[in-house]
Design an enzyme around this catalytic site. Structure first.
Site, mmCIF file in Angstrom:
data_model
loop_
_atom_site.group_PDB
_atom_site.id
_atom_site.type_symbol
_atom_site.label_atom_id
_atom_site.label_comp_id
_atom_site.label_asym_id
_atom_site.label_seq_id
_atom_site.Cartn_x
_atom_site.Cartn_y
_atom_site.Cartn_z
ATOM 1 N N CYS A 119 0.794 -1.331 0.030
ATOM 2 C CA CYS A 119 0.092 0.123 -0.098
ATOM 3 C C CYS A 119 0.875 1.171 0.102
ATOM 4 C CB CYS A 119 -0.895 0.071 1.076
ATOM 5 S SG CYS A 119 -1.955 -1.460 1.236
ATOM 6 N N HIS A 252 -3.192 7.264 2.186
ATOM 7 C CA HIS A 252 -3.584 5.750 1.592
ATOM 8 C C HIS A 252 -5.014 5.567 2.236
ATOM 9 C CE1 HIS A 252 -4.032 1.544 0.997
ATOM 10 N NE2 HIS A 252 -3.866 1.413 2.214
ATOM 11 N N ASN A 282 -10.110 -0.070 0.101
ATOM 12 C CA ASN A 282 -8.676 0.029 -0.003
ATOM 13 C C ASN A 282 -8.053 -0.660 -1.227
ATOM 14 O OD1 ASN A 282 -5.997 -0.329 0.309
ATOM 15 N ND2 ASN A 282 -6.077 -1.317 2.482
HETATM 16 O O1 UT7 Z 1 -3.794 -1.320 3.482
HETATM 17 C C1 UT7 Z 1 -2.913 -1.480 4.507
HETATM 18 C C2 UT7 Z 1 -3.384 -0.879 5.814
HETATM 19 N N1 UT7 Z 1 -4.738 -1.602 6.152
HETATM 20 C C3 UT7 Z 1 -5.333 -1.147 7.090
HETATM 21 O O2 UT7 Z 1 -4.846 0.271 7.445
HETATM 22 C C4 UT7 Z 1 -6.142 -1.922 7.735
HETATM 23 C C5 UT7 Z 1 -6.091 -1.439 9.421
HETATM 24 N N2 UT7 Z 1 -7.155 -2.163 10.255
HETATM 25 C C6 UT7 Z 1 -8.334 -1.474 10.360
HETATM 26 O O3 UT7 Z 1 -8.891 -0.977 9.532
HETATM 27 C C7 UT7 Z 1 -9.479 -2.350 11.234
HETATM 28 O O4 UT7 Z 1 -8.562 -3.027 12.415
HETATM 29 C C8 UT7 Z 1 -10.485 -3.408 10.611
HETATM 30 C C9 UT7 Z 1 -11.405 -2.601 9.908
HETATM 31 C C10 UT7 Z 1 -9.455 -4.556 10.078
HETATM 32 C C11 UT7 Z 1 -11.016 -4.085 11.683
HETATM 33 O O5 UT7 Z 1 -12.029 -2.930 12.595
HETATM 34 P P1 UT7 Z 1 -11.631 -3.154 14.103
HETATM 35 O O6 UT7 Z 1 -12.364 -1.893 14.547
HETATM 36 O O7 UT7 Z 1 -10.122 -3.147 14.522
HETATM 37 O O8 UT7 Z 1 -12.480 -4.683 14.482
HETATM 38 P P2 UT7 Z 1 -11.854 -5.779 15.127
HETATM 39 O O9 UT7 Z 1 -10.924 -6.303 14.498
HETATM 40 O O10 UT7 Z 1 -11.687 -5.412 16.709
HETATM 41 O O11 UT7 Z 1 -13.267 -6.736 15.388
HETATM 42 C C12 UT7 Z 1 -14.596 -6.262 16.182
HETATM 43 C C13 UT7 Z 1 -15.698 -7.470 16.090
HETATM 44 C C14 UT7 Z 1 -14.986 -8.693 16.137
HETATM 45 O O12 UT7 Z 1 -16.009 -9.652 16.771
HETATM 46 P P3 UT7 Z 1 -15.859 -9.663 18.434
HETATM 47 O O13 UT7 Z 1 -14.719 -10.475 18.460
HETATM 48 O O14 UT7 Z 1 -16.003 -8.366 18.988
HETATM 49 O O15 UT7 Z 1 -17.340 -10.565 18.719
HETATM 50 C C15 UT7 Z 1 -14.856 -9.139 14.762
HETATM 51 O O16 UT7 Z 1 -15.266 -10.579 14.783
HETATM 52 O O17 UT7 Z 1 -15.965 -7.160 14.462
HETATM 53 C C16 UT7 Z 1 -16.188 -8.503 14.076
HETATM 54 N N3 UT7 Z 1 -15.857 -8.196 12.568
HETATM 55 C C17 UT7 Z 1 -16.929 -8.154 11.775
HETATM 56 N N4 UT7 Z 1 -18.159 -7.946 11.997
HETATM 57 C C18 UT7 Z 1 -19.074 -8.120 10.887
HETATM 58 C C19 UT7 Z 1 -14.724 -8.388 12.078
HETATM 59 N N5 UT7 Z 1 -14.936 -8.124 10.771
HETATM 60 C C20 UT7 Z 1 -16.485 -8.012 10.568
HETATM 61 C C21 UT7 Z 1 -17.150 -7.851 9.452
HETATM 62 N N6 UT7 Z 1 -18.471 -7.910 9.691
HETATM 63 N N7 UT7 Z 1 -17.047 -7.858 8.005
#
Ligand code: UT7
Length: 325
Positions: A119, A252, A282
């Site tokens: 990225c 980005h 992304n």
């Molecule tokens: O391009 C390279 C750079 N990449 C990035 O910058 C990505 C950086 N990271 C992010 O953007 C975020 O960390 C994510 C969008 C990937 C995830 O967001 P988050 O707020 O960190 O969520 P999380 O991983 O803490 O997940 C929270 C909850 C989890 O459920 P529990 O364990 O709390 O029950 C996940 O299982 O959300 C759940 N979850 C979803 N629910 C519905 C994860 N993905 C999904 C989904 N739909 N697609």
């Protein structure tokens, strides 16, 4: 006389097939996996992304973006003496996507190569092209970010497959007595390989290891906000400028919350940030030049303004380019 590199044209390309969050939710539901528009919008800011159809490759998107950038600069491919393509989704293992783009543009002879920094790829590519122009050997470069990340997505992993899209963006960079690119700043730290990678590789006629993207989103998130502030400040310092000199921050486009965090740390309002993640998702190395071109074509970005472009991604890699447009 100081020699600078200036952007003289921008262009971009999105494949026509647009998938909304509702489309993604329906697709995942077929596999018994739950997601929702609400979750995706709230956690990422993404509402839609574009996916290529079968048979369309990164070079096809790159060529269309390049044609728009060449037209905007008022030159043709024959006038270009360097082609750099940033991509992590090349058409082939080799030759480079840049050489394929060169041939599709109907030219030959000038150097053409790929840069692989995921990225951050466009920032790396722009930094390399800027250095080659300032060194004197290159006068007009095509710098392109092009990706087909839909090919790498694991549709059984809701934590990653809703985040990415396909597209390309391009700029023409020309030697100039006026700035131009004011400062560049690029970095890598290979110890973070595992938090964002596609671990598979080709060996003995097979793909060994998974050819699908995997990411520890929270680890990437935490690193991203810190390094994006650091690299922006490093470029500003090199150029003797301050955050308040920035007319447009073009980060980005991975997650709106990362962009908000970065803007807050630089004390910039979100009205100074070009945001396209809502419609593009992304697109990795394509995201910054896509956002730049949308900012230009919507009339927000004007000649003479100061732009901060910055990226972060797999590797871990990060960097920024400060320029007068
Ligand atoms: O391009 C390279 C750079 N990449 C990035 O910058 C990505 C950086 N990271 C992010 O953007 C975020 O960390 C994510 C969008 C990937 C995830 O967001 P988050 O707020 O960190 O969520 P999380 O991983 O803490 O997940 C929270 C909850 C989890 O459920 P529990 O364990 O709390 O029950 C996940 O299982 O959300 C759940 N979850 C979803 N629910 C519905 C994860 N993905 C999904 C989904 N739909 N697609």
């Amino acid at each position: 006389m100081t020699r600078y590199a200036r952007i003289t044209g921008t262009g971009s390309c999105l494949p026509p097939r647009r998938l909304t969050n509702a489309d993604m939710a329906a697709r995942l539901a077929e596999r018994g996996i739950e997601t929702s528009d609400d979750w995706i919008v709230e956690r990422t800011g993404i509402r839609a992304r574009h996916f290529v159809d079968e048979g369309v490759n990164a070079s096809d998107l790159a060529v269309e973006a390049a044609r728009h950038a060449l037209a905007a600069a008022g030159i043709t491919a024959a006038d270009v003496d360097l082609i750099v393509v940033a991509t992590s989704t090349p058409d082939m293992v080799f030759p480079s996507t840049a050489t394929i783009v060169q041939h599709k543009l109907g030219v030959a002879g000038c150097p053409a190569f790929d840069v692989q920094a995921v990225c951050s790829g466009f920032i790396y590519a722009l930094t390399v092209a800027d250095a080659m122009i300032r060194a004197g050997g290159v006068h007009r470069a095509l710098v392109i970010g092009a990706e087909v990340f839909s090919r790498l997505l694991d549709f059984n992993d809701r934590t990653t497959c809703v985040l990415f899209g396909d597209g390309a963006g391009a700029v023409v960079l020309e030697a100039s007595a006026e700035p131009g690119i004011l400062a560049t700043d690029i970095h890598a730290d290979g110890k973070h390989t595992d938090i964002l990678c596609v671990p598979g590789h080709v060996a003995g006629g097979e793909v060994l290891g998974s050819p699908l993207l995997r990411m520890d989103g929270q680890a990437v998130f935490k690193l991203a906000v810190g390094v994006l502030e650091q690299t922006a400040r490093a470029s500003l310092e090199k150029a003797g400028r301050k955050p308040e000199d920035i007319d447009w921050l073009i980060p980005h486009q991975a997650n709106i919350r990362i962009m908000q965090g970065t803007a807050r740390k630089l004390r910039l309002g979100m009205d100074k940030v070009i945001v396209t993640v809502d419609e593009h998702g992304n697109t990795s190395a394509a995201s910054i030049p896509l956002a730049l071109d949308h900012g230009v074509r919507s009339g927000r970005i004007q000649a003479g303004q100061t732009l901060m472009l910055e990226g972060v991604g797999g590797g871990f890699t990060w960097g920024s380019v400060l320029l007068d447009f």
